[in-house]
Design a protein around this motif. Structure first.
Motif, short mmCIF file in Angstrom:
data_model
loop_
_atom_site.label_atom_id
_atom_site.label_comp_id
_atom_site.label_asym_id
_atom_site.label_seq_id
_atom_site.Cartn_x
_atom_site.Cartn_y
_atom_site.Cartn_z
N UNK A 75 -5.79 7.50 -10.78
CA UNK A 75 -5.38 7.02 -12.10
C UNK A 75 -6.30 5.93 -12.63
N UNK A 76 -7.24 5.48 -11.81
CA UNK A 76 -8.14 4.39 -12.20
C UNK A 76 -7.62 3.02 -11.82
N UNK A 77 -6.44 2.94 -11.19
CA UNK A 77 -5.92 1.66 -10.72
C UNK A 77 -6.77 1.21 -9.53
N UNK A 78 -6.92 -0.10 -9.37
CA UNK A 78 -7.79 -0.62 -8.32
C UNK A 78 -7.07 -1.60 -7.41
N UNK A 79 -7.54 -1.65 -6.19
CA UNK A 79 -7.09 -2.60 -5.19
C UNK A 79 -8.34 -3.27 -4.63
N UNK A 80 -8.37 -4.60 -4.65
CA UNK A 80 -9.53 -5.35 -4.16
C UNK A 80 -9.14 -6.02 -2.85
N UNK A 81 -9.98 -5.86 -1.83
CA UNK A 81 -9.70 -6.46 -0.53
C UNK A 81 -10.92 -7.20 0.01
N UNK A 113 1.15 -6.10 -8.29
CA UNK A 113 2.12 -7.05 -7.72
C UNK A 113 2.32 -6.84 -6.23
N UNK A 114 1.28 -6.39 -5.54
CA UNK A 114 1.38 -6.13 -4.11
C UNK A 114 0.52 -7.10 -3.31
N UNK A 115 0.85 -7.26 -2.05
CA UNK A 115 0.02 -7.96 -1.07
C UNK A 115 -0.06 -7.06 0.15
N UNK A 116 -1.08 -7.27 0.98
CA UNK A 116 -1.18 -6.43 2.16
C UNK A 116 -2.35 -6.79 3.04
N UNK A 117 -2.40 -6.14 4.21
CA UNK A 117 -3.48 -6.34 5.15
C UNK A 117 -3.49 -5.20 6.14
N UNK A 118 -4.53 -5.18 6.97
CA UNK A 118 -4.64 -4.12 7.95
C UNK A 118 -5.93 -4.21 8.73
N UNK A 119 -6.33 -3.07 9.30
CA UNK A 119 -7.52 -3.01 10.15
C UNK A 119 -8.45 -1.91 9.64
N UNK A 120 -9.72 -1.98 10.04
CA UNK A 120 -10.71 -0.98 9.65
C UNK A 120 -11.71 -0.80 10.77
N UNK A 146 1.08 -2.25 2.40
CA UNK A 146 1.18 -2.97 1.13
C UNK A 146 2.65 -3.19 0.85
N UNK A 147 3.00 -4.40 0.43
CA UNK A 147 4.38 -4.76 0.10
C UNK A 147 4.38 -5.56 -1.20
N UNK A 148 5.53 -5.64 -1.88
CA UNK A 148 5.58 -6.47 -3.09
C UNK A 148 5.32 -7.93 -2.75
N UNK A 149 4.62 -8.63 -3.64
CA UNK A 149 4.37 -10.06 -3.46
C UNK A 149 5.69 -10.81 -3.43
N UNK A 150 5.78 -11.91 -2.67
CA UNK A 150 7.04 -12.66 -2.57
C UNK A 150 7.61 -13.05 -3.93
#
Length: 175
Positions: A87-93, A124-131, A153-157
């Motif tokens: 959809x063109x939505x982005x996530x920056x990490x 409105x999300x936050x998240x983390x993980x491994x690569x 990914x989860x909703x921000x507090x």
């Protein structure tokens, strides 16, 4: 009275649903190019196309810049990636990790990532993980890459707090 119960139940359901963690795993393939070198730091540009996704997101590609500090072995890696979905939505990490192996032939890398920001469904999300990644040199400064990312990914507090306040306001207003 029935409206109060239905409204409160709906608001509580939304709050509970928003707290759910979305787990995902992504595999991608692409290229890495060294675009600048100030020994012993290497700046690289990465571009990868997603080949498989497990989970609720439909990422199609990512691109980013990384810095490799080759003053030690293994080399330290830091960088920033921007994921794009259909959809063109982005996530920056942000990423950090270690690179192992011979940079002139074959290398592997592994580390962690943390979400910095997002647009659209990721806003409105936050998240983390491994690569982890593999690099195969095809020419001086050029590499074929395969990457695996996983995490949650989860909703921000603050979003959860607003949903809870909305539920309470709906409940009070109906009394």
């Amino acid at each position: 009275e029935m409206k109060l119960v239905a409204s409160t139940a709906a608001a509580l359901f939304l709050t509970a649903g928003a707290a759910h963690a979305d787990f995902f795993s992504v595999t991608s393939e692409g290229t890495m190019e060294i675009v600048g070198s100030v020994p012993p730091i290497f700046e690289t540009f990465n571009a990868e196309t997603v080949t498989s996704v497990v989970g609720p997101y439909d990422f199609v590609e990512w691109a980013g810049t990384a810095f490799l500090d080759a003053s030690e072995s293994p080399a330290a890696a830091t960088g920033e990636l921007t994921w794009t979905d259909s959809s063109g939505d982005t996530l920056v990490m942000s990423i950090e990790g270690l690179v192992f192996g011979d940079p002139e032939s074959y290398s592997t890398a592994a580390g962690t990532w943390t979400m910095l920001s997002g647009t659209g469904v990721y806003a409105d999300l936050v998240g983390n993980g491994a690569w982890n990644r593999t690099f195969l040199s095809t020419a001086p400064g050029l590499y074929e890459t395969t990457s695996n990312f996983g995490g949650t990914l989860v909703p921000a507090p603050g979003v959860l707090a607003l949903l809870g306040v909305g539920a309470m306001a709906t409940r009070r207003r109906r009394r």
